[in-house]
Design a protein around this motif. Structure first.
Motif, PDB file in Angstrom:
ATOM      1  N   THR A  13       0.829  -1.205   0.000  1.00  0.00           N
ATOM      2  CA  THR A  13       0.000   0.000   0.000  1.00  0.00           C
ATOM      3  C   THR A  13       0.862   1.254   0.000  1.00  0.00           C
ATOM      4  N   PRO A  14       0.404   2.294  -0.687  1.00  0.00           N
ATOM      5  CA  PRO A  14       1.157   3.557  -0.715  1.00  0.00           C
ATOM      6  C   PRO A  14       1.068   4.291   0.615  1.00  0.00           C
ATOM      7  N   ALA A  15       2.038   5.148   0.866  1.00  0.00           N
ATOM      8  CA  ALA A  15       2.103   5.869   2.141  1.00  0.00           C
ATOM      9  C   ALA A  15       0.862   6.713   2.379  1.00  0.00           C
ATOM     10  N   GLY A  16       0.207   7.165   1.308  1.00  0.00           N
ATOM     11  CA  GLY A  16      -0.951   8.029   1.462  1.00  0.00           C
ATOM     12  C   GLY A  16      -2.264   7.304   1.668  1.00  0.00           C
ATOM     13  N   GLU A  17      -2.260   5.966   1.704  1.00  0.00           N
ATOM     14  CA  GLU A  17      -3.519   5.240   1.884  1.00  0.00           C
ATOM     15  C   GLU A  17      -3.999   5.389   3.327  1.00  0.00           C
ATOM     16  N   PRO A  18      -5.232   5.850   3.526  1.00  0.00           N
ATOM     17  CA  PRO A  18      -5.717   6.079   4.899  1.00  0.00           C
ATOM     18  C   PRO A  18      -5.666   4.821   5.762  1.00  0.00           C
ATOM     19  N   ASP A  19      -5.254   5.004   6.991  1.00  0.00           N
ATOM     20  CA  ASP A  19      -5.270   3.953   8.013  1.00  0.00           C
ATOM     21  C   ASP A  19      -4.427   2.740   7.661  1.00  0.00           C
ATOM     22  N   ARG A  20      -3.416   2.922   6.835  1.00  0.00           N
ATOM     23  CA  ARG A  20      -2.536   1.808   6.535  1.00  0.00           C
ATOM     24  C   ARG A  20      -1.676   1.493   7.751  1.00  0.00           C
ATOM     25  N   PHE A  21      -1.089   0.309   7.775  1.00  0.00           N
ATOM     26  CA  PHE A  21      -0.251  -0.131   8.887  1.00  0.00           C
ATOM     27  C   PHE A  21       1.179  -0.350   8.409  1.00  0.00           C
ATOM     28  N   LYS A  22       2.125  -0.232   9.338  1.00  0.00           N
ATOM     29  CA  LYS A  22       3.493  -0.605   9.030  1.00  0.00           C
ATOM     30  C   LYS A  22       3.509  -2.089   8.658  1.00  0.00           C
ATOM     31  N   GLY A  23       4.344  -2.443   7.719  1.00  0.00           N
ATOM     32  CA  GLY A  23       4.403  -3.822   7.272  1.00  0.00           C
ATOM     33  C   GLY A  23       3.740  -4.043   5.933  1.00  0.00           C
ATOM     34  N   GLU A  24       3.029  -3.025   5.453  1.00  0.00           N
ATOM     35  CA  GLU A  24       2.392  -3.129   4.139  1.00  0.00           C
ATOM     36  C   GLU A  24       3.284  -2.541   3.042  1.00  0.00           C
ATOM     37  N   ASP A  25       4.538  -2.342   3.369  1.00  0.00           N
ATOM     38  CA  ASP A  25       5.494  -1.777   2.425  1.00  0.00           C
ATOM     39  C   ASP A  25       6.827  -2.514   2.590  1.00  0.00           C
ATOM     40  N   PRO A  26       7.802  -2.302   1.715  1.00  0.00           N
ATOM     41  CA  PRO A  26       7.714  -1.443   0.528  1.00  0.00           C
ATOM     42  C   PRO A  26       6.881  -2.090  -0.586  1.00  0.00           C
ATOM     43  N   ILE A  27       6.258  -1.226  -1.378  1.00  0.00           N
ATOM     44  CA  ILE A  27       5.520  -1.705  -2.536  1.00  0.00           C
ATOM     45  C   ILE A  27       6.501  -2.362  -3.503  1.00  0.00           C
ATOM     46  N   ALA A 132     -19.395  -1.466  10.482  1.00  0.00           N
ATOM     47  CA  ALA A 132     -19.562  -0.271   9.655  1.00  0.00           C
ATOM     48  C   ALA A 132     -19.811   1.002  10.449  1.00  0.00           C
ATOM     49  N   SER A 133     -19.925   0.903  11.777  1.00  0.00           N
ATOM     50  CA  SER A 133     -20.090   2.123  12.572  1.00  0.00           C
ATOM     51  C   SER A 133     -18.816   2.958  12.576  1.00  0.00           C
ATOM     52  N   ILE A 134     -17.684   2.332  12.239  1.00  0.00           N
ATOM     53  CA  ILE A 134     -16.408   3.051  12.130  1.00  0.00           C
ATOM     54  C   ILE A 134     -16.140   3.277  10.651  1.00  0.00           C
ATOM     55  N   PRO A 135     -16.252   4.520  10.158  1.00  0.00           N
ATOM     56  CA  PRO A 135     -16.104   4.758   8.717  1.00  0.00           C
ATOM     57  C   PRO A 135     -14.668   4.638   8.266  1.00  0.00           C
ATOM     58  N   TYR A 136     -14.492   4.461   6.975  1.00  0.00           N
ATOM     59  CA  TYR A 136     -13.154   4.433   6.394  1.00  0.00           C
ATOM     60  C   TYR A 136     -12.964   5.673   5.540  1.00  0.00           C
ATOM     61  N   GLY A 216      -4.638  -4.524   0.897  1.00  0.00           N
ATOM     62  CA  GLY A 216      -3.243  -4.644   1.295  1.00  0.00           C
ATOM     63  C   GLY A 216      -3.027  -4.946   2.762  1.00  0.00           C
ATOM     64  N   TYR A 217      -4.102  -5.087   3.547  1.00  0.00           N
ATOM     65  CA  TYR A 217      -3.932  -5.329   4.982  1.00  0.00           C
ATOM     66  C   TYR A 217      -3.411  -6.736   5.243  1.00  0.00           C
ATOM     67  N   ARG A 218      -2.434  -6.848   6.137  1.00  0.00           N
ATOM     68  CA  ARG A 218      -1.804  -8.124   6.468  1.00  0.00           C
ATOM     69  C   ARG A 218      -2.006  -8.422   7.951  1.00  0.00           C
ATOM     70  N   ASP A 219      -2.394  -9.657   8.261  1.00  0.00           N
ATOM     71  CA  ASP A 219      -2.548 -10.055   9.649  1.00  0.00           C
ATOM     72  C   ASP A 219      -1.748 -11.337   9.882  1.00  0.00           C
ATOM     73  N   GLY A 220      -0.818 -11.301  10.813  1.00  0.00           N
ATOM     74  CA  GLY A 220      -0.050 -12.488  11.161  1.00  0.00           C
ATOM     75  C   GLY A 220      -0.695 -13.182  12.345  1.00  0.00           C
ATOM     76  N   ALA A 221      -1.210 -14.394  12.151  1.00  0.00           N
ATOM     77  CA  ALA A 221      -1.975 -15.086  13.190  1.00  0.00           C
ATOM     78  C   ALA A 221      -1.301 -16.391  13.579  1.00  0.00           C
ATOM     79  N   LEU A 222      -1.321 -16.717  14.855  1.00  0.00           N
ATOM     80  CA  LEU A 222      -0.818 -18.004  15.312  1.00  0.00           C
ATOM     81  C   LEU A 222      -1.556 -19.123  14.597  1.00  0.00           C
ATOM     82  N   ALA A 223      -0.813 -20.098  14.111  1.00  0.00           N
ATOM     83  CA  ALA A 223      -1.375 -21.097  13.203  1.00  0.00           C
ATOM     84  C   ALA A 223      -2.446 -21.968  13.848  1.00  0.00           C
ATOM     85  N   TYR A 224      -2.505 -22.006  15.188  1.00  0.00           N
ATOM     86  CA  TYR A 224      -3.524 -22.834  15.832  1.00  0.00           C
ATOM     87  C   TYR A 224      -4.862 -22.109  15.988  1.00  0.00           C
TER      88      TYR A 224
END
Length: 239
Positions: A13-27, A132-136, A216-224
């Motif tokens: 995701t580009p740096a200007g994408e709203p509410d992006r997280f660290k780890g979604e770069d570098p493109i 959806a009560s929290i807008p994007y 582009g959102y990434r979530d690292g989850a414990l495999a169990y």
């Protein structure tokens, strides 16, 4: 299943994408030399229960969390349990089925688009199942989801895939890596280095906010942990 065309895209995701997280770069550019087949829907409990009835899936019933089974997405499925379904399906059909790589998951979610969601720069409760009560961004407020929806809810994306945003998180094959680096595969294959006690999950879920539904959102989850998944099959075609 549907055939996803070969091609390339810019992952991340580009740096200007709203509410992006660290780890979604570098493109970085990822190129798929061949088309591949993807399940149109998340695996449903109907499909999971067929595996159980045939003696597969290790007797693991998953967890519908009280929302029901049938065409609801199979939930409460660990990474290894998902792999047991794929092994059963491969034996049953005589073809090899697998989980998507993280890059495949983002590629077929975007379906040729570059916006945070395949349908545009924002999301509403008419597009996906989420909190959806929290807008994007500049998007509207809406009612919070009360639970997961059946797997063929909401319109499909341009590749013909349903609910690639929201509803339930889906496993990918990739081990957890905090961010992309010089070792990140660029050919669409899974990244099997890093912390493999965790696996990357994609898509967001019905009780999380929209920023975690983005392509582009990434979530690292414990495999169990118990998530959902969809199936992929490599096609025997020439590049």
């Amino acid at each position: 299943m549907v055939v996803v065309p070969k091609g390339s895209f810019m992952m991340g995701t580009p740096a200007g994408e709203p509410d992006r997280f660290k780890g979604e770069d570098p493109i970085h550019r990822v190129t798929f030399a061949k088309p591949f087949a993807v399940g149109r829907f998340t695996i449903s409990f109907d499909e999971w229960d067929a595996c159980l009835a045939d003696g597969g899936c290790g007797g693991n019933k998953g967890d519908d969390k009280g929302f029901g089974r049938g065409r609801m997405p199979a939930q409460g499925i660990s990474f290894e349990a998902a792999k047991s379904y794929l092994a059963w399906l491969s034996r049953k059909i005589g073809r090899t089925y697998r989980l998507p790589s993280e890059s495949e998951r983002e590629y077929f979610t975007r379906a040729g688009t570059t916006t945070p969601f395949w349908f545009g720069n924002t999301v509403t409760a008419q597009n996906a199942n989420y909190k959806a009560s929290i807008p994007y961004g500049n998007g509207p407020h809406g009612p919070d989801s009360k639970g997961p929806a059946v797997v063929d809810s909401y319109p499909p994306n341009p590749f013909g895939l349903y609910q690639v945003h929201g509803n339930v998180f889906e496993w990918t094959e990739d081990c957890f890596n905090k961010r992309y680096n010089e070792d990140t595969p660029t050919d669409g294959s899974a990244w099997l280095e890093g912390d493999c006690s965790k696996r990357m999950a994609r898509g967001g879920t019905w009780d999380w906010s929209a920023n975690m539904l983005r392509a582009g959102y990434r979530d690292g989850a414990l495999a169990y942990l118990g998530y959902s998944f969809r199936v992929v099959r490599t096609l025997n075609v020439q590049p």
